[in-house]
Design a protein around this motif. Structure first.
Motif, PDB file in Angstrom:
ATOM      1  N   LEU A 115      90.358 -16.392 -33.277  1.00 11.09           N
ATOM      2  CA  LEU A 115      89.484 -16.211 -32.116  1.00 11.09           C
ATOM      3  C   LEU A 115      90.232 -16.375 -30.803  1.00 11.09           C
ATOM      4  O   LEU A 115      89.920 -15.715 -29.819  1.00 11.09           O
ATOM      5  CB  LEU A 115      88.334 -17.228 -32.157  1.00 11.09           C
ATOM      6  CG  LEU A 115      87.328 -17.113 -33.289  1.00 11.09           C
ATOM      7  CD1 LEU A 115      86.325 -18.267 -33.225  1.00 11.09           C
ATOM      8  CD2 LEU A 115      86.609 -15.768 -33.228  1.00 11.09           C
ATOM      9  N   GLU A 116      91.216 -17.291 -30.793  1.00  8.37           N
ATOM     10  CA  GLU A 116      91.889 -17.629 -29.539  1.00  8.37           C
ATOM     11  C   GLU A 116      93.248 -18.261 -29.831  1.00  8.37           C
ATOM     12  O   GLU A 116      93.401 -18.993 -30.806  1.00  8.37           O
ATOM     13  CB  GLU A 116      91.005 -18.640 -28.790  1.00  8.37           C
ATOM     14  CG  GLU A 116      91.420 -19.009 -27.413  1.00  8.37           C
ATOM     15  CD  GLU A 116      90.427 -19.985 -26.768  1.00  8.37           C
ATOM     16  OE1 GLU A 116      90.863 -20.657 -25.814  1.00  8.37           O
ATOM     17  OE2 GLU A 116      89.269 -20.088 -27.196  1.00  8.37           O
ATOM     18  N   ILE A 129      98.372 -23.681 -30.550  1.00  8.99           N
ATOM     19  CA  ILE A 129      97.117 -23.984 -31.235  1.00  8.99           C
ATOM     20  C   ILE A 129      96.299 -22.710 -31.373  1.00  8.99           C
ATOM     21  O   ILE A 129      96.203 -21.901 -30.446  1.00  8.99           O
ATOM     22  CB  ILE A 129      96.336 -25.077 -30.477  1.00  8.99           C
ATOM     23  CG1 ILE A 129      97.109 -26.394 -30.551  1.00  8.99           C
ATOM     24  CG2 ILE A 129      94.928 -25.228 -31.031  1.00  8.99           C
ATOM     25  CD1 ILE A 129      96.532 -27.525 -29.754  1.00  8.99           C
ATOM     26  N   LEU A 130      95.691 -22.551 -32.539  1.00  4.99           N
ATOM     27  CA  LEU A 130      94.831 -21.405 -32.819  1.00  4.99           C
ATOM     28  C   LEU A 130      93.407 -21.888 -33.049  1.00  4.99           C
ATOM     29  O   LEU A 130      93.183 -22.860 -33.777  1.00  4.99           O
ATOM     30  CB  LEU A 130      95.303 -20.670 -34.076  1.00  4.99           C
ATOM     31  CG  LEU A 130      96.702 -20.098 -34.049  1.00  4.99           C
ATOM     32  CD1 LEU A 130      97.103 -19.636 -35.437  1.00  4.99           C
ATOM     33  CD2 LEU A 130      96.780 -18.944 -33.057  1.00  4.99           C
ATOM     34  N   LYS A 131      92.459 -21.208 -32.423  1.00 10.03           N
ATOM     35  CA  LYS A 131      91.039 -21.414 -32.713  1.00 10.03           C
ATOM     36  C   LYS A 131      90.652 -20.296 -33.672  1.00 10.03           C
ATOM     37  O   LYS A 131      90.909 -19.120 -33.402  1.00 10.03           O
ATOM     38  CB  LYS A 131      90.209 -21.355 -31.433  1.00 10.03           C
ATOM     39  CG  LYS A 131      88.734 -21.585 -31.661  1.00 10.03           C
ATOM     40  CD  LYS A 131      87.982 -21.573 -30.340  1.00 10.03           C
ATOM     41  CE  LYS A 131      86.506 -21.791 -30.551  1.00 10.03           C
ATOM     42  NZ  LYS A 131      85.770 -21.738 -29.268  1.00 10.03           N
ATOM     43  N   LEU A 132      90.028 -20.668 -34.802  1.00 15.60           N
ATOM     44  CA  LEU A 132      89.772 -19.717 -35.875  1.00 15.60           C
ATOM     45  C   LEU A 132      88.312 -19.730 -36.311  1.00 15.60           C
ATOM     46  O   LEU A 132      87.699 -20.798 -36.412  1.00 15.60           O
ATOM     47  CB  LEU A 132      90.644 -20.071 -37.083  1.00 15.60           C
ATOM     48  CG  LEU A 132      92.136 -20.176 -36.790  1.00 15.60           C
ATOM     49  CD1 LEU A 132      92.817 -21.078 -37.786  1.00 15.60           C
ATOM     50  CD2 LEU A 132      92.747 -18.797 -36.796  1.00 15.60           C
ATOM     51  N   MET A 190      90.549 -25.519 -35.896  1.00 11.07           N
ATOM     52  CA  MET A 190      91.669 -25.540 -34.968  1.00 11.07           C
ATOM     53  C   MET A 190      92.899 -25.889 -35.791  1.00 11.07           C
ATOM     54  O   MET A 190      92.885 -26.813 -36.608  1.00 11.07           O
ATOM     55  CB  MET A 190      91.464 -26.598 -33.885  1.00 11.07           C
ATOM     56  CG  MET A 190      90.237 -26.375 -33.032  1.00 11.07           C
ATOM     57  SD  MET A 190      90.358 -24.962 -31.943  1.00 11.07           S
ATOM     58  CE  MET A 190      91.347 -25.650 -30.645  1.00 11.07           C
ATOM     59  N   VAL A 191      93.974 -25.127 -35.574  1.00 14.75           N
ATOM     60  CA  VAL A 191      95.212 -25.296 -36.328  1.00 14.75           C
ATOM     61  C   VAL A 191      96.376 -25.227 -35.342  1.00 14.75           C
ATOM     62  O   VAL A 191      96.357 -24.433 -34.409  1.00 14.75           O
ATOM     63  CB  VAL A 191      95.367 -24.183 -37.395  1.00 14.75           C
ATOM     64  CG1 VAL A 191      96.676 -24.301 -38.126  1.00 14.75           C
ATOM     65  CG2 VAL A 191      94.199 -24.222 -38.359  1.00 14.75           C
ATOM     66  N   MET A 192      97.377 -26.075 -35.567  1.00 11.88           N
ATOM     67  CA  MET A 192      98.600 -26.017 -34.780  1.00 11.88           C
ATOM     68  C   MET A 192      99.711 -25.442 -35.641  1.00 11.88           C
ATOM     69  O   MET A 192      99.949 -25.895 -36.758  1.00 11.88           O
ATOM     70  CB  MET A 192      99.009 -27.406 -34.297  1.00 11.88           C
ATOM     71  CG  MET A 192     100.304 -27.393 -33.484  1.00 11.88           C
ATOM     72  SD  MET A 192     100.902 -29.058 -33.068  1.00 11.88           S
ATOM     73  CE  MET A 192      99.592 -29.623 -32.019  1.00 11.88           C
ATOM     74  N   LYS A 193     100.366 -24.445 -35.121  1.00 11.04           N
ATOM     75  CA  LYS A 193     101.516 -23.848 -35.794  1.00 11.04           C
ATOM     76  C   LYS A 193     102.755 -24.602 -35.348  1.00 11.04           C
ATOM     77  O   LYS A 193     103.057 -24.655 -34.153  1.00 11.04           O
ATOM     78  CB  LYS A 193     101.608 -22.365 -35.473  1.00 11.04           C
ATOM     79  CG  LYS A 193     102.708 -21.626 -36.204  1.00 11.04           C
ATOM     80  CD  LYS A 193     102.411 -21.498 -37.677  1.00 11.04           C
ATOM     81  CE  LYS A 193     103.425 -20.574 -38.338  1.00 11.04           C
ATOM     82  NZ  LYS A 193     103.372 -20.629 -39.773  1.00 11.04           N
ATOM     83  N   LEU A 194     103.431 -25.219 -36.293  1.00 14.07           N
ATOM     84  CA  LEU A 194     104.636 -25.981 -35.965  1.00 14.07           C
ATOM     85  C   LEU A 194     105.820 -25.059 -35.779  1.00 14.07           C
ATOM     86  O   LEU A 194     105.887 -23.990 -36.353  1.00 14.07           O
ATOM     87  CB  LEU A 194     104.943 -26.988 -37.083  1.00 14.07           C
ATOM     88  CG  LEU A 194     103.848 -28.009 -37.372  1.00 14.07           C
ATOM     89  CD1 LEU A 194     104.241 -28.850 -38.575  1.00 14.07           C
ATOM     90  CD2 LEU A 194     103.602 -28.901 -36.160  1.00 14.07           C
ATOM     91  N   ILE A 195     106.788 -25.525 -35.001  1.00 16.91           N
ATOM     92  CA  ILE A 195     108.032 -24.784 -34.826  1.00 16.91           C
ATOM     93  C   ILE A 195     108.899 -25.128 -36.027  1.00 16.91           C
ATOM     94  O   ILE A 195     109.065 -26.279 -36.383  1.00 16.91           O
ATOM     95  CB  ILE A 195     108.736 -25.181 -33.517  1.00 16.91           C
ATOM     96  CG1 ILE A 195     107.826 -24.859 -32.328  1.00 16.91           C
ATOM     97  CG2 ILE A 195     110.069 -24.485 -33.397  1.00 16.91           C
ATOM     98  CD1 ILE A 195     108.324 -25.394 -31.009  1.00 16.91           C
ATOM     99  N   LYS A 196     109.465 -24.109 -36.635  1.00 12.25           N
ATOM    100  CA  LYS A 196     110.290 -24.303 -37.815  1.00 12.25           C
ATOM    101  C   LYS A 196     111.628 -24.878 -37.484  1.00 12.25           C
ATOM    102  O   LYS A 196     112.214 -24.613 -36.481  1.00 12.25           O
ATOM    103  CB  LYS A 196     110.471 -22.972 -38.550  1.00 12.25           C
ATOM    104  CG  LYS A 196     110.856 -23.139 -39.968  1.00 12.25           C
ATOM    105  CD  LYS A 196     110.736 -21.806 -40.661  1.00 12.25           C
ATOM    106  CE  LYS A 196     111.007 -21.994 -42.132  1.00 12.25           C
ATOM    107  NZ  LYS A 196     110.977 -20.781 -42.872  1.00 12.25           N
TER     108      LYS A 196
END
Length: 136
Positions: free
Chosen positions: A101-102, A109-112, A130-136
């Motif tokens: 969604l955002e 951070i992703l709003k899903l 809400m999910v946070m994508k970590l840096i690899k």
């Protein structure tokens, strides 16, 4: 999937047919032996007329999508809301679908939108995560 590649509107899904074994294993893992899930005789006396799957068993397939497909590995679940709309019974095939969604930069951070459907296309769970994508 890299955070930069994710776009608003992207979606992914996962499907699973619910078995009696799934319900008993979930009950064993969580300690939730509510008779509406594990006792057929009791469940016949309820409004459902038969055993139903645990709501969070069904909702857990959203986590499968988040961790394995969108946004995938290297992500952290921050929050989830669920609204349970309909029961899931043994033999039902459910599909968890996640839609972006955002995007909230720079925190990655992703709003899903999170939804679970049964084999008839009816929504059984509706929610947001809400999910946070970590840096690899």
């Amino acid at each position: 999937m890299r955070y930069e590649e994710i776009k608003v509107g992207d979606s992914a899904s996962f499907s699973k047919t619910i078995s009696e074994s799934d319900i008993y294993q979930f009950a064993g893992l969580t300690g939730d032996f509510n008779p509406v899930h594990v006792d057929a005789t009791y469940a016949e006396t309820t409004m459902f007329k038969e055993r139903i799957a645990h709501g969070l068993l069904t909702g857990s397939f959203v986590s499968t999508v988040l961790g394995m497909k969108l946004p995938g590995s290297n992500s952290v679940y921050l929050s989830q809301s669920f609204s349970f709309k309909a029961p899931v019974k043994i033999g039902d095939t459910v599909t968890a679908k996640v839609t972006v969604l955002e995007k909230k930069d720079p925190k990655r951070i992703l709003k899903l939108k999170t939804e679970v459907y049964n084999q008839y296309g009816s929504v059984v769970i509706d929610g947001e995560a809400m999910v946070m994508k970590l840096i690899k």
